[in-house]
Enzyme design. Structure first.
Site, short mmCIF file in Angstrom:
data_model
loop_
_atom_site.label_atom_id
_atom_site.label_comp_id
_atom_site.label_asym_id
_atom_site.label_seq_id
_atom_site.Cartn_x
_atom_site.Cartn_y
_atom_site.Cartn_z
N SER A 43 -29.69 -32.28 9.60
CA SER A 43 -29.73 -33.50 8.80
C SER A 43 -31.06 -34.26 8.89
O SER A 43 -31.41 -34.99 7.98
CB SER A 43 -28.58 -34.42 9.19
OG SER A 43 -28.57 -34.63 10.58
N HIS A 69 -24.67 -31.27 4.74
CA HIS A 69 -25.81 -31.42 3.82
C HIS A 69 -26.04 -30.19 2.95
O HIS A 69 -26.94 -30.18 2.12
CB HIS A 69 -27.09 -31.73 4.60
CG HIS A 69 -27.04 -33.05 5.28
ND1 HIS A 69 -27.37 -34.24 4.64
CD2 HIS A 69 -26.67 -33.40 6.52
CE1 HIS A 69 -27.20 -35.24 5.47
NE2 HIS A 69 -26.78 -34.76 6.63
N LYS A 120 -21.61 -37.15 0.96
CA LYS A 120 -23.02 -36.81 0.68
C LYS A 120 -23.13 -36.28 -0.75
O LYS A 120 -22.98 -37.04 -1.68
CB LYS A 120 -23.53 -35.90 1.77
CG LYS A 120 -23.74 -36.79 3.00
CD LYS A 120 -23.90 -36.17 4.30
CE LYS A 120 -24.01 -37.30 5.33
NZ LYS A 120 -23.65 -36.89 6.66
C1 LIG Z 1 -23.08 -37.32 7.82
C2 LIG Z 1 -22.74 -36.24 8.76
C3 LIG Z 1 -21.53 -36.24 9.45
C4 LIG Z 1 -20.57 -37.40 9.40
O1 LIG Z 1 -19.92 -37.47 8.19
P1 LIG Z 1 -19.30 -38.88 7.73
O2 LIG Z 1 -18.31 -38.52 6.69
O3 LIG Z 1 -20.42 -39.69 7.23
O4 LIG Z 1 -18.66 -39.48 8.96
C5 LIG Z 1 -21.22 -35.15 10.23
N1 LIG Z 1 -22.09 -34.12 10.35
C6 LIG Z 1 -23.28 -34.10 9.73
C7 LIG Z 1 -24.19 -32.94 9.90
C8 LIG Z 1 -23.65 -35.17 8.92
O5 LIG Z 1 -24.83 -35.17 8.31
#
Ligand SMILES: *Cc1c(COP(=O)(O)O)cnc(C)c1O
Length: 381
Positions: free
Chosen positions: A175, A203, A235
């Site tokens: 990320s 992602h 996302k």
């Molecule tokens: C954003 C993210 C999460 C958390 O997801 P949320 O739904 O925002 O709690 C978990 N793992 C990765 C790699 C992320 O980028």
């Protein structure tokens, strides 16, 4: 207590690690309004530009009319509606797995999956760049933690571990770096060492692969290669929530044991309906991915004099080094009407503070030109 709290803040200010929140008043667009002033932003994870798609809004409104707002209870009580059930089926189809389970957030999904599967007799292998939620999950599971920095170190650690079960956990797309995990090599090691694999593709899903199937589609891997696939809806899919997809046995065990699934209120049905719609649009509108990847190419070509990192995804960080430098470039950009967040330790390792630029299908080339020109100017000074 007051003295103690003031000390904490003082220390983070001194280390240029003090964090503040930006208050804006607009939907997720490249242009955000702050105090009625427009800012060009490159920070959101809304990669496909679905977060305020008109069809998602309609799905949410119609479902709110039918089901109201709150789900009223957890899934195992009376919070699990037909809409939740249908979303699980859609996710299972898209990920080509027997079943899926929807969690309220990605953070909670990771906590729930890992603590349900591992205990203190087991081992977990985490990439150094893994998301904080995976690290927290490992801590909570009390499994023996092994952090690897590359495939060679993973192999070495797998060979030396003697715990009962071994789980390798990796982000699909890292990320803060934007690069991909070497899943073909990891799956091969997992087979050799009789380890399980879980991929968090927060992602990659919706973005990578012709159909937006994420890292697994990109690499041509299936459910046998990666039996535990976790993804999020907040996302690329532009809504909120998360899932794990796998075989019937895995999902059934998680329903029995994943505490962050059991002991929390189910997602509002209307949000789930919006997610259904967004999964559909993400598949039906491949132009969003095509345009996004055109922009990524355009950005990398035009910015090749800047400290780019080796990333082919919409996450295009500029490596600046110290937290002070990253913060000062970010502040100067802000004064010139552009927002790119500085990412500092402990989110990234010491000395690797960066500007995390993210691109979205809603950006255009002129906006990228503006970013690169302004950045070049600032970095030359
Ligand atoms: C954003 C993210 C999460 C958390 O997801 P949320 O739904 O925002 O709690 C978990 N793992 C990765 C790699 C992320 O980028």
């Amino acid at each position: 207590m007051q003295t103690y709290l003031r000390d904490i803040l003082q220390q983070s200010r001194q280390a240029a690690l003090y964090r503040t929140r930006l208050v804006h008043d607009s939907p997720q667009n490249p242009i955000l309004l702050i105090d009625n002033k427009p800012y060009l932003t490159f920070c959101s994870n809304d990669y496909l530009g679905l977060a305020h798609h008109p069809q998602l809004k309609i799905a949410l409104q119609q479902s709110a009319e039918q089901y109201g707002i709150g789900s009223g209870a957890s899934h195992l009580i009376t919070g699990h509606t037909l809409i939740h059930q249908q979303l699980e089926q859609t996710v299972a189809q898209i990920t080509k797995r027997e079943r899926a389970l929807v969690f309220s957030t990605g953070y909670m999904a990771n906590i729930g999956i890992i603590t349900a599967l591992l205990d203190r007799h087991d081992a977990i292998f985490l990439d150094k760049l893994d998301h904080a939620s995976l690290v927290d999950a490992a801590l909570l599971a009390r499994a023996k933690r092994y952090r690897y920095k590359d495939i060679a170190s993973l192999e070495h650690l797998l060979a030396q571990s003697t715990e009962k079960h071994k789980l390798i956990v990796t982000d699909g797309v890292f990320s803060m770096d934007g690069n991909l995990a070497d899943l073909p090599a990891i799956t091969q090691l997992a087979r050799q060492h009789n380890a399980w694999i879980m991929v968090d593709d927060a992602h990659g899903l919706g973005v990578l692969g012709e159909y937006g199937g994420g890292c697994l589609e990109y690499y041509g891997l299936n459910a046998t290669d990666v039996p535990i696939l976790m993804g999020t809806f907040g996302k690329a899919y532009g809504t909120f929530g998360a899932f794990v997809a796998g075989d019937d046995l895995l999902i059934e065990v998680l329903i029995q044991k994943a505490r962050s699934y059991i002991y929390t209120t189910a997602l509002p049905p209307a949000l789930v309906a919006a997610t259904q719609e967004s999964l559909k649009i993400a598949q039906q509108e491949p132009w969003r991915r095509q345009h996004l990847f055109e922009l990524i190419d355009y950005f990398r070509n035009k910015a090749n004099h800047l400290p780019l990192m080796p990333s082919m995804t919409p996450i295009q960080p500029l490596l600046l080094g110290t937290a002070e430098k990253a913060l000062s470039v970010s502040k100067t950009l802000y004064q010139q009407g552009i927002i790119v967040t500085a990412i500092r330790p402990p989110t990234v390792p010491q000395g690797s503070a960066r500007l995390r630029i993210t691109l979205s299908a809603t950006h255009n080339k002129a906006q990228i030109d503006q970013l690169i020109e302004t950045l070049t100017h600032i970095l030359n000074e």
